[in-house]
Motif scaffolding. Structure first.
Motif, PDB file in Angstrom:
ATOM      1  N   GLU A  43      79.214  29.580  57.725  1.00 26.39           N
ATOM      2  CA  GLU A  43      77.974  29.108  57.105  1.00 26.39           C
ATOM      3  C   GLU A  43      77.669  27.668  57.492  1.00 26.39           C
ATOM      4  O   GLU A  43      76.521  27.311  57.775  1.00 26.39           O
ATOM      5  CB  GLU A  43      78.055  29.250  55.585  1.00 26.39           C
ATOM      6  CG  GLU A  43      76.737  28.960  54.878  1.00 26.39           C
ATOM      7  CD  GLU A  43      76.746  29.382  53.430  1.00 26.39           C
ATOM      8  OE1 GLU A  43      75.681  29.303  52.793  1.00 26.39           O
ATOM      9  OE2 GLU A  43      77.811  29.803  52.917  1.00 26.39           O
ATOM     10  N   ASN A  44      78.707  26.826  57.523  1.00 30.16           N
ATOM     11  CA  ASN A  44      78.511  25.436  57.952  1.00 30.16           C
ATOM     12  C   ASN A  44      78.111  25.369  59.416  1.00 30.16           C
ATOM     13  O   ASN A  44      77.309  24.517  59.827  1.00 30.16           O
ATOM     14  CB  ASN A  44      79.775  24.623  57.720  1.00 30.16           C
ATOM     15  CG  ASN A  44      80.037  24.341  56.256  1.00 30.16           C
ATOM     16  OD1 ASN A  44      79.096  24.320  55.446  1.00 30.16           O
ATOM     17  ND2 ASN A  44      81.290  24.146  55.894  1.00 30.16           N
ATOM     18  N   TRP A  45      78.672  26.279  60.216  1.00 33.97           N
ATOM     19  CA  TRP A  45      78.326  26.306  61.644  1.00 33.97           C
ATOM     20  C   TRP A  45      76.849  26.609  61.814  1.00 33.97           C
ATOM     21  O   TRP A  45      76.165  25.972  62.628  1.00 33.97           O
ATOM     22  CB  TRP A  45      79.172  27.344  62.374  1.00 33.97           C
ATOM     23  CG  TRP A  45      78.966  27.354  63.856  1.00 33.97           C
ATOM     24  CD1 TRP A  45      79.681  26.695  64.799  1.00 33.97           C
ATOM     25  CD2 TRP A  45      77.919  28.060  64.566  1.00 33.97           C
ATOM     26  NE1 TRP A  45      79.174  26.943  66.057  1.00 33.97           N
ATOM     27  CE2 TRP A  45      78.095  27.768  65.941  1.00 33.97           C
ATOM     28  CE3 TRP A  45      76.882  28.902  64.177  1.00 33.97           C
ATOM     29  CZ2 TRP A  45      77.254  28.294  66.932  1.00 33.97           C
ATOM     30  CZ3 TRP A  45      76.029  29.416  65.155  1.00 33.97           C
ATOM     31  CH2 TRP A  45      76.229  29.113  66.516  1.00 33.97           C
ATOM     32  N   ILE A  46      76.341  27.577  61.068  1.00 34.13           N
ATOM     33  CA  ILE A  46      74.925  27.935  61.149  1.00 34.13           C
ATOM     34  C   ILE A  46      74.048  26.742  60.790  1.00 34.13           C
ATOM     35  O   ILE A  46      73.069  26.430  61.469  1.00 34.13           O
ATOM     36  CB  ILE A  46      74.608  29.121  60.212  1.00 34.13           C
ATOM     37  CG1 ILE A  46      75.341  30.382  60.671  1.00 34.13           C
ATOM     38  CG2 ILE A  46      73.108  29.363  60.130  1.00 34.13           C
ATOM     39  CD1 ILE A  46      74.930  30.880  62.029  1.00 34.13           C
ATOM     40  N   ARG A  47      74.413  26.077  59.707  1.00 34.56           N
ATOM     41  CA  ARG A  47      73.633  24.914  59.271  1.00 34.56           C
ATOM     42  C   ARG A  47      73.615  23.836  60.349  1.00 34.56           C
ATOM     43  O   ARG A  47      72.550  23.292  60.688  1.00 34.56           O
ATOM     44  CB  ARG A  47      74.229  24.349  57.981  1.00 34.56           C
ATOM     45  CG  ARG A  47      73.530  23.094  57.469  1.00 34.56           C
ATOM     46  CD  ARG A  47      74.378  22.384  56.418  1.00 34.56           C
ATOM     47  NE  ARG A  47      75.711  22.065  56.912  1.00 34.56           N
ATOM     48  CZ  ARG A  47      75.961  21.041  57.733  1.00 34.56           C
ATOM     49  NH1 ARG A  47      74.975  20.260  58.174  1.00 34.56           N
ATOM     50  NH2 ARG A  47      77.193  20.792  58.122  1.00 34.56           N
ATOM     51  N   LYS A  48      74.769  23.555  60.935  1.00 36.55           N
ATOM     52  CA  LYS A  48      74.858  22.514  61.955  1.00 36.55           C
ATOM     53  C   LYS A  48      74.135  22.932  63.234  1.00 36.55           C
ATOM     54  O   LYS A  48      73.480  22.106  63.891  1.00 36.55           O
ATOM     55  CB  LYS A  48      76.326  22.214  62.258  1.00 36.55           C
ATOM     56  CG  LYS A  48      76.535  21.044  63.206  1.00 36.55           C
ATOM     57  CD  LYS A  48      78.015  20.744  63.377  1.00 36.55           C
ATOM     58  CE  LYS A  48      78.218  19.579  64.328  1.00 36.55           C
ATOM     59  NZ  LYS A  48      79.670  19.291  64.524  1.00 36.55           N
ATOM     60  N   ALA A  49      74.240  24.216  63.596  1.00 37.84           N
ATOM     61  CA  ALA A  49      73.571  24.691  64.813  1.00 37.84           C
ATOM     62  C   ALA A  49      72.069  24.435  64.743  1.00 37.84           C
ATOM     63  O   ALA A  49      71.433  24.094  65.746  1.00 37.84           O
ATOM     64  CB  ALA A  49      73.850  26.173  65.025  1.00 37.84           C
ATOM     65  N   ARG A  50      71.507  24.574  63.551  1.00 37.19           N
ATOM     66  CA  ARG A  50      70.074  24.354  63.382  1.00 37.19           C
ATOM     67  C   ARG A  50      69.735  22.894  63.108  1.00 37.19           C
ATOM     68  O   ARG A  50      68.909  22.290  63.799  1.00 37.19           O
ATOM     69  CB  ARG A  50      69.553  25.225  62.220  1.00 37.19           C
ATOM     70  CG  ARG A  50      68.078  24.988  61.919  1.00 37.19           C
ATOM     71  CD  ARG A  50      67.201  25.474  63.056  1.00 37.19           C
ATOM     72  NE  ARG A  50      65.811  25.065  62.846  1.00 37.19           N
ATOM     73  CZ  ARG A  50      65.097  24.423  63.737  1.00 37.19           C
ATOM     74  NH1 ARG A  50      65.616  24.076  64.904  1.00 37.19           N
ATOM     75  NH2 ARG A  50      63.837  24.115  63.489  1.00 37.19           N
ATOM     76  N   ALA A  51      70.387  22.322  62.094  1.00 35.16           N
ATOM     77  CA  ALA A  51      69.992  20.990  61.633  1.00 35.16           C
ATOM     78  C   ALA A  51      70.427  19.881  62.580  1.00 35.16           C
ATOM     79  O   ALA A  51      69.730  18.876  62.729  1.00 35.16           O
ATOM     80  CB  ALA A  51      70.561  20.730  60.232  1.00 35.16           C
ATOM     81  N   VAL A  52      71.580  20.039  63.212  1.00 34.22           N
ATOM     82  CA  VAL A  52      72.097  18.984  64.085  1.00 34.22           C
ATOM     83  C   VAL A  52      71.733  19.236  65.547  1.00 34.22           C
ATOM     84  O   VAL A  52      71.230  18.353  66.239  1.00 34.22           O
ATOM     85  CB  VAL A  52      73.630  18.848  63.930  1.00 34.22           C
ATOM     86  CG1 VAL A  52      74.184  17.805  64.899  1.00 34.22           C
ATOM     87  CG2 VAL A  52      73.988  18.474  62.492  1.00 34.22           C
ATOM     88  N   HIS A  53      71.974  20.456  66.011  1.00 29.61           N
ATOM     89  CA  HIS A  53      71.753  20.749  67.427  1.00 29.61           C
ATOM     90  C   HIS A  53      70.354  21.289  67.721  1.00 29.61           C
ATOM     91  O   HIS A  53      69.940  21.316  68.878  1.00 29.61           O
ATOM     92  CB  HIS A  53      72.794  21.758  67.919  1.00 29.61           C
ATOM     93  CG  HIS A  53      74.198  21.240  67.837  1.00 29.61           C
ATOM     94  ND1 HIS A  53      74.598  20.078  68.460  1.00 29.61           N
ATOM     95  CD2 HIS A  53      75.298  21.720  67.197  1.00 29.61           C
ATOM     96  CE1 HIS A  53      75.882  19.872  68.220  1.00 29.61           C
ATOM     97  NE2 HIS A  53      76.323  20.843  67.439  1.00 29.61           N
ATOM     98  N   GLY A  54      69.641  21.739  66.706  1.00 31.97           N
ATOM     99  CA  GLY A  54      68.264  22.167  66.898  1.00 31.97           C
ATOM    100  C   GLY A  54      68.068  23.535  67.506  1.00 31.97           C
ATOM    101  O   GLY A  54      66.992  23.849  68.025  1.00 31.97           O
ATOM    102  N   HIS A  55      69.076  24.409  67.447  1.00 25.77           N
ATOM    103  CA  HIS A  55      68.937  25.741  68.030  1.00 25.77           C
ATOM    104  C   HIS A  55      68.113  26.654  67.128  1.00 25.77           C
ATOM    105  O   HIS A  55      68.230  26.609  65.899  1.00 25.77           O
ATOM    106  CB  HIS A  55      70.315  26.350  68.275  1.00 25.77           C
ATOM    107  CG  HIS A  55      71.150  25.564  69.232  1.00 25.77           C
ATOM    108  ND1 HIS A  55      70.714  25.228  70.495  1.00 25.77           N
ATOM    109  CD2 HIS A  55      72.407  25.026  69.119  1.00 25.77           C
ATOM    110  CE1 HIS A  55      71.648  24.533  71.118  1.00 25.77           C
ATOM    111  NE2 HIS A  55      72.674  24.390  70.302  1.00 25.77           N
ATOM    112  N   ARG A  56      67.330  27.507  67.756  1.00 21.19           N
ATOM    113  CA  ARG A  56      66.477  28.441  67.017  1.00 21.19           C
ATOM    114  C   ARG A  56      66.846  29.900  67.248  1.00 21.19           C
ATOM    115  O   ARG A  56      66.420  30.777  66.493  1.00 21.19           O
ATOM    116  CB  ARG A  56      65.014  28.235  67.422  1.00 21.19           C
ATOM    117  CG  ARG A  56      64.476  26.837  67.163  1.00 21.19           C
ATOM    118  CD  ARG A  56      63.017  26.735  67.567  1.00 21.19           C
ATOM    119  NE  ARG A  56      62.194  27.612  66.755  1.00 21.19           N
ATOM    120  CZ  ARG A  56      61.601  27.230  65.618  1.00 21.19           C
ATOM    121  NH1 ARG A  56      61.759  26.002  65.163  1.00 21.19           N
ATOM    122  NH2 ARG A  56      60.855  28.072  64.946  1.00 21.19           N
TER     123      ARG A  56
END
Length: 369
Positions: free
Chosen positions: A104-117
């Motif tokens: 769940e943290n990975w998903i959050r970081k993938a979007r919020a930090v790295h900007g992946h869609r």
């Protein structure tokens, strides 16, 4: 919506992707940036819609055979995909295995930090041993509720054979029903395992199209993956991964004067057969190419395979098409930083942006001329 996301959801045209794996987990940020830049420098002449960045997991119980290539822990897929995007100006479809206690943290970081869609949710590599993260169903629910993220899943034609069904006590293959369930859970596209045998793929696509019609659903796009093979060791690895390679196909490749070139020719024939046999099933298709080894000839063959499979897929549509280039200086429209990592110092982010502005990438434009 990013251009990659739009392409994956658009049934009117094929999607073309180029797959790669991250470097070793021990790779420094500067080295990772350099590796990504070298990959992009070679691949930017290909008219791809974006890249697939895989999440490679150890799979000790996949088969009784010894793994041909030893498993090595690789860099996080989301982190490396950010480097590839910064260097290329193209979006990445980022794979993530659910077997992670920090999913769940990975998903959050993938979007919020790295900007992946665009993410691809992958199930556990094995049912053996304790689960470290959510089930695939739970993982899909977590991704679906994440704002600004769309996701797809994998599909495995090898699971859609009478032999596979019999081994599991089933009366008939059911991979098409797995796809339907994932679609109903929010998946918006599928990417296949590498294809060497067209028959299971043709059966899967036709059955999936029928299942969607029966359920009143529009089939999601299925991106078919192809990987060249130029050595006996690579062939062994393909089969270890669970890829079905007919005996006659294996012999044709390995007995050829140039095995890697023969594999490209065979894979092009495979794609043509799949397209011919599924043209009326209602399932939109795309193509992805990758190398499963670091053998230079196989890596070079990926580029030829991309050009040829792309031409086949577009020619089958019966329209005129062309490839054009454009500046790849596309700033992020998602409100998140367009750079390797949001936490990077402002200077590093500025440098990454300058690099992105300098890159010219080839994109596909298809339509009546």
């Amino acid at each position: 919506m990013s251009s990659l996301e739009a392409s994956l959801k658009d049934p009117s045209r094929p999607t073309f992707l180029h797959g790669l794996t991250p470097p070793l987990d021990s790779t420094t940020p500067d080295a990772a940036r350099t590796i990504a830049a070298k990959f992009v420098a070679r691949s930017r002449v290909l008219a791809s819609d974006g890249f697939i960045v895989y999440d490679i997991q150890d799979e000790p119980s996949r088969s009784g055979a010894e793994r041909p290539y030893p498993f090595r822990q690789l860099m996080d897929s989301a982190s490396y995909a950010a480097e590839v995007r910064a260097a290329s100006g193209k979006e990445c479809l980022v794979y993530k295995c659910v077997n992670d206690a920090e999913f769940e943290n990975w998903i959050r970081k993938a979007r919020a930090v790295h900007g992946h869609r665009c993410l691809n949710v992958v199930g556990r590599p094995s049912a053996d041993g304790p689960a470290k993260g959510p089930t695939t169903k739970e993982a899909m629910a977590l991704v679906e509720k994440t704002s600004g993220v769309s996701f797809g899943c994998v599909c495995i034609p090898e699971r859609h054979t009478d032999e596979y069904a019999s081994q599991r006590g089933k009366a008939a293959p059911g991979e098409h029903l797995n796809m339907l369930r994932k679609q109903q859970a929010g998946a918006e596209w599928f990417v296949s395992q590498a294809v060497y045998d067209p028959a299971p793929t043709i059966r899967l696509l036709r059955d999936y199209g029928d299942a969607c019609r029966a359920a009143g659903l529009t089939p999601c796009k299925v991106v078919l993956t192809f990987a060249p093979c130029g050595r006996a060791k690579t062939m062994t690895f393909l089969k270890w991964l669970g890829i079905r390679v007919p005996e006659e196909a294996e012999r044709r490749i390995l007995d050829a004067e140039s095995p890697v070139d023969e594999s490209v020719a065979l894979l092009c024939e495979t794609l043509e057969k799949i397209l011919d046999e599924t043209q009326d099933c209602g399932v939109p298709l795309g193509v992805s190419v990758e190398s499963v080894s670091i053998f230079r000839k196989e890596i070079d063959a990926v580029h030829e395979l991309m050009r040829r499979t792309q031409a086949i897929a577009l020619d089958k549509r019966g329209i005129k098409w062309r490839v054009v280039w454009e500046d790849a200086a596309a700033p992020s429209s998602s409100g998140v930083p367009f750079g390797p990592v949001a936490a990077v110092a402002a200077l590093s982010a500025a440098v990454a942006a300058v690099v992105a502005l300098a890159v010219a990438s080839v994109f596909l434009r298809a339509g009546a001329l």
